[in-house]
Design an enzyme around this catalytic site. Structure first.
Site, PDB file in Angstrom:
ATOM      1  N   ASP A   1      63.301  69.303  12.118  1.00  0.00           N
ATOM      2  CA  ASP A   1      62.587  68.304  11.236  1.00  0.00           C
ATOM      3  C   ASP A   1      62.190  67.181  11.617  1.00  0.00           C
ATOM      4  OD1 ASP A   1      62.225  66.641   8.918  1.00  0.00           O
ATOM      5  OD2 ASP A   1      63.561  67.927   7.883  1.00  0.00           O
ATOM      6  N   LEU A   2      60.952  66.751  11.274  1.00  0.00           N
ATOM      7  CA  LEU A   2      60.010  65.560  12.010  1.00  0.00           C
ATOM      8  C   LEU A   2      60.770  64.353  11.694  1.00  0.00           C
ATOM      9  CD1 LEU A   2      56.202  66.576  11.299  1.00  0.00           C
ATOM     10  CD2 LEU A   2      57.838  66.705  13.246  1.00  0.00           C
TER      11      LEU A   2
ATOM     12  N   SER B   1      43.997  66.530   2.613  1.00  0.00           N
ATOM     13  CA  SER B   1      43.729  67.232   1.347  1.00  0.00           C
ATOM     14  C   SER B   1      42.395  66.559   0.434  1.00  0.00           C
ATOM     15  CB  SER B   1      44.769  67.377   0.423  1.00  0.00           C
ATOM     16  OG  SER B   1      44.679  67.694  -0.901  1.00  0.00           O
TER      17      SER B   1
ATOM     18  N   TYR C   1      52.009  62.715  -3.870  1.00  0.00           N
ATOM     19  CA  TYR C   1      51.674  63.505  -2.788  1.00  0.00           C
ATOM     20  C   TYR C   1      50.403  62.932  -2.115  1.00  0.00           C
ATOM     21  CZ  TYR C   1      49.355  67.298  -0.682  1.00  0.00           C
ATOM     22  OH  TYR C   1      48.685  68.356   0.057  1.00  0.00           O
TER      23      TYR C   1
ATOM     24  N   LYS D   1      49.223  61.324   1.473  1.00  0.00           N
ATOM     25  CA  LYS D   1      48.247  61.817   2.622  1.00  0.00           C
ATOM     26  C   LYS D   1      47.281  60.680   2.956  1.00  0.00           C
ATOM     27  CE  LYS D   1      49.275  66.188   2.984  1.00  0.00           C
ATOM     28  NZ  LYS D   1      49.495  66.714   4.288  1.00  0.00           N
TER      29      LYS D   1
ATOM     30  N   PHE E   1      44.895  77.120 -17.641  1.00  0.00           N
ATOM     31  CA  PHE E   1      44.875  75.643 -18.246  1.00  0.00           C
ATOM     32  C   PHE E   1      43.707  75.269 -18.950  1.00  0.00           C
ATOM     33  CE2 PHE E   1      48.374  75.412 -14.735  1.00  0.00           C
ATOM     34  CZ  PHE E   1      49.574  75.869 -15.770  1.00  0.00           C
TER      35      PHE E   1
HETATM   36  N1  UFG Z   1      45.373  77.097 -12.903  1.00  0.00           N
HETATM   37  C1  UFG Z   1      45.655  77.737 -14.156  1.00  0.00           C
HETATM   38  N2  UFG Z   1      46.701  78.401 -14.124  1.00  0.00           N
HETATM   39  C2  UFG Z   1      47.916  78.030 -13.576  1.00  0.00           C
HETATM   40  C3  UFG Z   1      47.602  77.303 -12.233  1.00  0.00           C
HETATM   41  C4  UFG Z   1      46.561  76.806 -12.067  1.00  0.00           C
HETATM   42  O1  UFG Z   1      44.711  77.768 -14.765  1.00  0.00           O
HETATM   43  O2  UFG Z   1      48.935  78.565 -13.540  1.00  0.00           O
HETATM   44  C5  UFG Z   1      44.106  76.583 -12.547  1.00  0.00           C
HETATM   45  C6  UFG Z   1      43.895  74.791 -12.518  1.00  0.00           C
HETATM   46  O3  UFG Z   1      43.802  74.378 -13.883  1.00  0.00           O
HETATM   47  C7  UFG Z   1      42.901  74.620 -11.512  1.00  0.00           C
HETATM   48  C8  UFG Z   1      42.978  75.996 -10.714  1.00  0.00           C
HETATM   49  O4  UFG Z   1      43.693  76.838 -11.380  1.00  0.00           O
HETATM   50  O5  UFG Z   1      41.818  74.687 -12.436  1.00  0.00           O
HETATM   51  C9  UFG Z   1      43.512  75.539  -9.429  1.00  0.00           C
HETATM   52  O6  UFG Z   1      44.706  75.123  -9.255  1.00  0.00           O
HETATM   53  P1  UFG Z   1      45.918  75.050  -8.398  1.00  0.00           P
HETATM   54  O7  UFG Z   1      47.224  74.289  -8.742  1.00  0.00           O
HETATM   55  O8  UFG Z   1      46.085  76.254  -7.408  1.00  0.00           O
HETATM   56  O9  UFG Z   1      45.132  73.767  -7.511  1.00  0.00           O
HETATM   57  P2  UFG Z   1      44.469  72.259  -7.637  1.00  0.00           P
HETATM   58  O10 UFG Z   1      42.947  72.406  -7.518  1.00  0.00           O
HETATM   59  O11 UFG Z   1      45.088  71.596  -8.764  1.00  0.00           O
HETATM   60  O12 UFG Z   1      45.327  71.714  -6.269  1.00  0.00           O
HETATM   61  C10 UFG Z   1      44.875  71.869  -5.070  1.00  0.00           C
HETATM   62  C11 UFG Z   1      46.294  71.735  -4.296  1.00  0.00           C
HETATM   63  C12 UFG Z   1      46.616  70.133  -4.226  1.00  0.00           C
HETATM   64  C13 UFG Z   1      45.393  69.609  -3.595  1.00  0.00           C
HETATM   65  C14 UFG Z   1      44.143  70.031  -4.495  1.00  0.00           C
HETATM   66  C15 UFG Z   1      43.034  69.318  -3.832  1.00  0.00           C
HETATM   67  O13 UFG Z   1      47.304  72.280  -4.670  1.00  0.00           O
HETATM   68  O14 UFG Z   1      47.611  70.285  -3.156  1.00  0.00           O
HETATM   69  O15 UFG Z   1      43.884  71.103  -4.661  1.00  0.00           O
HETATM   70  O16 UFG Z   1      42.068  69.118  -4.737  1.00  0.00           O
HETATM   71  F1  UFG Z   1      45.786  68.274  -3.479  1.00  0.00           F
END
Ligand code: UFG
Length: 344
Positions: A70-71, A141, A165, A169, A235
């Site tokens: 671990d770091l 990110s 988070y 970063k 969502f």
């Molecule tokens: N989504 C759904 N249903 C789900 C999960 C996600 O509809 O069950 C939608 C979200 O609303 C979003 C898209 O899918 O529109 C992507 O969602 P993610 O959770 O996969 O990713 P995010 O864009 O919310 O977040 C990601 C990374 C983060 C990072 C971010 C940077 O998970 O760590 O991109 O913009 F910070």
């Protein structure tokens, strides 16, 4: 090129992006040392990485080593440098992926997130400094942006993470800038701000396999496709987009891996610098488009239900990648179809 660059330390090399980058580094002839605590990954990744290497006829002798730890354990990092630097090839570069990465979890466990991400990075830099290893690529990110409603986000746009988070970063980016500016500017540091990495190695031997229940859309689609989950929740379909669902910039993890190596080679060839760069395709895809593409290329049905918007979500998150293109002279090459096929 690969020999003169010494050995590359990959922190978090068993994780999703770290393991794919490790495979590509080996393929391109680099020697690597992986460290991982396996708190959100499996040590089996090492076996998979070596399997892929042998499938691709890559000679691995003295090219890969693994240290479990671990770091947060400063002594552990010191030992890794001592052991590895006593061999013929010293650690000269670090690609730093290790860290906690769940937005949702970070709001429940902020102390843990700050500790692991920031303190882990500080320990790493202390040991790097002590060992005269001053070349670093950091896994940042797009979460650091304030996400004002813009079609494309550029590196110059306002920063304001909305969760612990993201705050951790951004704090690490500032810490790295201070390090660069304070030590006679002899560090080479690049922070890569990822958009939405998905997909997997085309062999099917590596992929995204988070411990516990995933939050990100792609592992959830895979869970629905494999029958582990009955349906995907989308969502919200009332966003102001062409089909009402949110837009993201999905990038194939192998392209993201290549972006790290291109960046490493670029900063190696230039004078010391501190660089911040978006890594995305610059192409926006809606949730429904992603599902449709996944269904089409894999000949599967992904049942879904529209639910309410997720708290803290954004309508549109797409990279302006003109800066990275101008520097690297390289753009992501793999399509959404490739991401969906390889990821499944
Ligand atoms: N989504 C759904 N249903 C789900 C999960 C996600 O509809 O069950 C939608 C979200 O609303 C979003 C898209 O899918 O529109 C992507 O969602 P993610 O959770 O996969 O990713 P995010 O864009 O919310 O977040 C990601 C990374 C983060 C990072 C971010 C940077 O998970 O760590 O991109 O913009 F910070």
């Amino acid at each position: 090129m690969s020999n003169e660059m010494g050995k590359i330390l990959v922190t978090g090399g068993c994780g999703f992006i770290g393991s794919h980058t490790s495979v590509l580094l080996l393929k391109l002839g680099y020697s690597i040392t992986i460290i991982d605590s396996n708190s959100n990954s499996s040590p089996k990744s090492i076996k998979r990485i070596t399997e892929i290497a042998s499938m691709e006829s890559i000679v691995l002798e003295n090219k890969i080593s693994f240290h479990h730890g671990d770091l947060l354990d400063y002594k552990f990092i010191e030992n890794v440098f001592d052991i590895e630097n006593s061999k013929f090839n010293k650690i000269n570069y670090v690609i730093h992926f290790a860290g906690l990465k769940s937005v949702k979890e970070s709001t429940n466990y902020p102390i843990n997130y700050w500790d692991t991400n920031l303190v882990g990075t500080i320990n790493l830099l202390k040991v790097m400094q002590k060992n005269e290893c001053k070349n670093l690529i950091f896994s940042s990110s797009a979460t650091v942006y304030s996400h004002k409603e813009k079609e494309f986000i550029s590196e110059k746009d306002p920063l304001k993470p909305s969760n612990p988070y993201g705050n951790s970063k951004l704090a690490i980016e500032s810490f790295l800038r201070d390090v660069y500016e304070s030590y006679n500017e002899n560090w080479r540091i690049a922070c890569l701000r990822y958009f939405n990495p998905i997909g997997a190695h085309p062999s099917g031997l590596l992929g995204e396999d988070p411990c516990g229940i995933p939050n990100n859309i792609f592992p959830l689609i895979n869970n629905v496709a494999s029958g582990q989950k009955e349906f995907l929740e989308i969502f919200g379909d009332d966003w102001n987009t062409s089909d009402g669902t949110c837009i993201r910039d999905y990038i194939h993890v192998m392209d993201l891996a290549m972006a790290h190596i291109k960046t490493m080679e670029l900063i190696n060839s230039e004078k010391p610098q501190y660089l911040i760069m978006n890594v995305g395709t610059g192409i926006g895809t809606s949730v429904l488009e992603l599902i449709k593409t996944f269904e089409k290329v894999n000949h599967l049905k992904i049942p879904f239900k529209i639910t309410s918007r997720r708290e803290g979500d954004f309508k549109n998150v797409v990279a302006d990648n003109s800066f990275s293109y101008s520097l690297l002279k390289w753009k992501a090459e793999l399509s959404l179809e490739d991401m969906c096929r390889d990821g499944w």
